[in-house]
Design an enzyme around this catalytic site. Sequence first.
Site, short mmCIF file in Angstrom:
data_model
loop_
_atom_site.label_atom_id
_atom_site.label_comp_id
_atom_site.label_asym_id
_atom_site.label_seq_id
_atom_site.Cartn_x
_atom_site.Cartn_y
_atom_site.Cartn_z
N LYS A 243 -102.28 17.88 -1.71
CA LYS A 243 -103.55 18.61 -1.81
C LYS A 243 -103.32 20.05 -2.27
O LYS A 243 -104.13 20.61 -3.00
CB LYS A 243 -104.29 18.56 -0.47
N LYS B 237 -103.58 4.48 -5.41
CA LYS B 237 -104.50 3.74 -4.53
C LYS B 237 -105.95 4.02 -4.90
O LYS B 237 -106.25 5.00 -5.58
CB LYS B 237 -104.23 4.12 -3.08
N LYS C 147 -111.73 7.92 -2.73
CA LYS C 147 -113.14 8.32 -2.72
C LYS C 147 -113.46 9.25 -3.87
O LYS C 147 -114.51 9.19 -4.47
CB LYS C 147 -113.48 9.02 -1.41
P1 TYM Z 1 -109.84 8.77 4.64
O1 TYM Z 1 -111.24 9.24 4.77
O2 TYM Z 1 -109.06 9.18 3.46
O3 TYM Z 1 -109.80 7.19 4.67
C1 TYM Z 1 -110.43 6.46 5.71
C2 TYM Z 1 -109.62 5.23 6.05
O4 TYM Z 1 -109.44 4.41 4.89
C3 TYM Z 1 -108.05 4.16 4.67
N1 TYM Z 1 -107.81 4.10 3.22
C4 TYM Z 1 -107.14 3.11 2.62
N2 TYM Z 1 -106.55 2.01 3.11
C5 TYM Z 1 -105.97 1.17 2.22
N3 TYM Z 1 -105.95 1.38 0.87
C6 TYM Z 1 -106.54 2.48 0.34
N4 TYM Z 1 -106.57 2.63 -0.97
C7 TYM Z 1 -107.15 3.41 1.23
N5 TYM Z 1 -107.81 4.59 1.05
C8 TYM Z 1 -108.18 4.99 2.29
C9 TYM Z 1 -107.33 5.33 5.31
O5 TYM Z 1 -106.01 5.00 5.63
C10 TYM Z 1 -108.19 5.58 6.52
O6 TYM Z 1 -107.85 4.71 7.56
N6 TYM Z 1 -107.19 11.63 7.75
C11 TYM Z 1 -108.08 10.50 7.69
C12 TYM Z 1 -109.36 10.69 8.50
C13 TYM Z 1 -109.16 10.98 9.94
C14 TYM Z 1 -108.60 10.10 10.92
C15 TYM Z 1 -108.67 10.82 12.14
C16 TYM Z 1 -108.07 8.82 10.86
C17 TYM Z 1 -109.52 12.13 10.58
N7 TYM Z 1 -109.22 12.03 11.91
C18 TYM Z 1 -108.20 10.22 13.32
C19 TYM Z 1 -107.61 8.24 12.04
C20 TYM Z 1 -107.67 8.94 13.26
C21 TYM Z 1 -108.49 10.30 6.24
O7 TYM Z 1 -108.43 11.19 5.45
O8 TYM Z 1 -109.02 9.09 5.98
#
Ligand code: TYM
Length: 361
Positions: free
Chosen positions: A142, A224, A227
Amino acid sequence: MLLFPASGKPEGIVLLSLSFSYLRRAMTVAKKEIVMSGIRPTGYLHLGNYFGAIRNYVKMQDTYECYFMIADLHSLTTHPDTRELRDHVHRVLAENLACGLDPDKAALYCQSHVPETSELYLYLNMLAYKGELEKTTTFKEKARLQPDNVNAGLLTYPVLQTADIILHRARYVPVGKDQEQHLEMARNFVKRFNHRYGEIFPEPIAFNFGEELVKVPALDGSGKMSKSENQNATIYLSDDDDTIRKKIMKAQTDSGPKEPNSPKPAYIENLFLLMKLVCDEAMVTKYEQDYNQCTIRYGDMKKQLAEDMVRFLQPIRRRAEEIRNDIRYLKQVMEQGAEKARASARATMELVRQAMGLNYF
Ligand code: TYM
């Protein structure tokens, strides 16, 4: 208190058996393992979010005590302009509900509605070191993408994520593969806290029902699904049928294998992986065999994948659209979830303050 006088049992016995059943129920409730996870409201949800995270949320809500959160505070580390935030929060919540989450089973809430998160984040920051934070892969990525905004929140992102999780003393964290390192860091922060102040927190683990964590690849083989990046190579839960078909038909292929049983190039492996997620097993086996015998027709395979994907996503999209228009329902779900999350957070923070010696009288 007069208890079931019609039962014929003396009052004391009724009381005793009632308190045993209450105890048993309380023990069953207390035995439920705790699950926590979150999604940032930084754009539209996609297949990666579904197969990496939400699919497991839905499976876990029946057997675990679940807290699922919209990480609006985390989103500020990369998206300081909040004009679209409200819309994204509504959409993420509606899409989670459309995928099958039940607000009466799992607490669905917004991170900023639980202020204890920020308090715990502050305490944990004193246990996190600059060197380890700077080495985090997501921080480096980032910082490269937004060199003019390498803010402290970005650096301490994994600390805030740890606060989210351990605020409910959660053990299991259903996430995709990209979150593995954050979970490893969370375990380190927990170990440090427990070592210094006493065993308050379980060590959280990234969870996917007995399997490797999932990574849903982009359709162009360039990483991957995401969003906010790679939008033409990502399938969103909100994509309409024709957009899904177009994106899949454009996915990279080649003229096919020249030798039987050849290894698959990454972009072909990706298509098979997507097939395994939405097509039935017999269909996947057929195309695997075709590939191994060098008779595969990628056009047909992509058509099959596109139709199965449409069949899979259409009901989710339609339901999400309906729910998203019902603002009163969304508000009610979020308030209900926040109340439950705050109660759990308050209990944890009492323990934390006590363990840290922050109670002076
Ligand atoms: P975020 O918003 O990027 O993604 C949300 C969830 O989707 C999963 N994910 C994927 N899994 C498989 N293949 C992909 N291409 C893919 N893209 C996204 C992510 O692994 C995630 O589970 N830091 C976290 C948000 C967060 C969080 C937390 C997660 C904040 N606090 C506490 C768990 C526990 C994030 O940016 O997810």
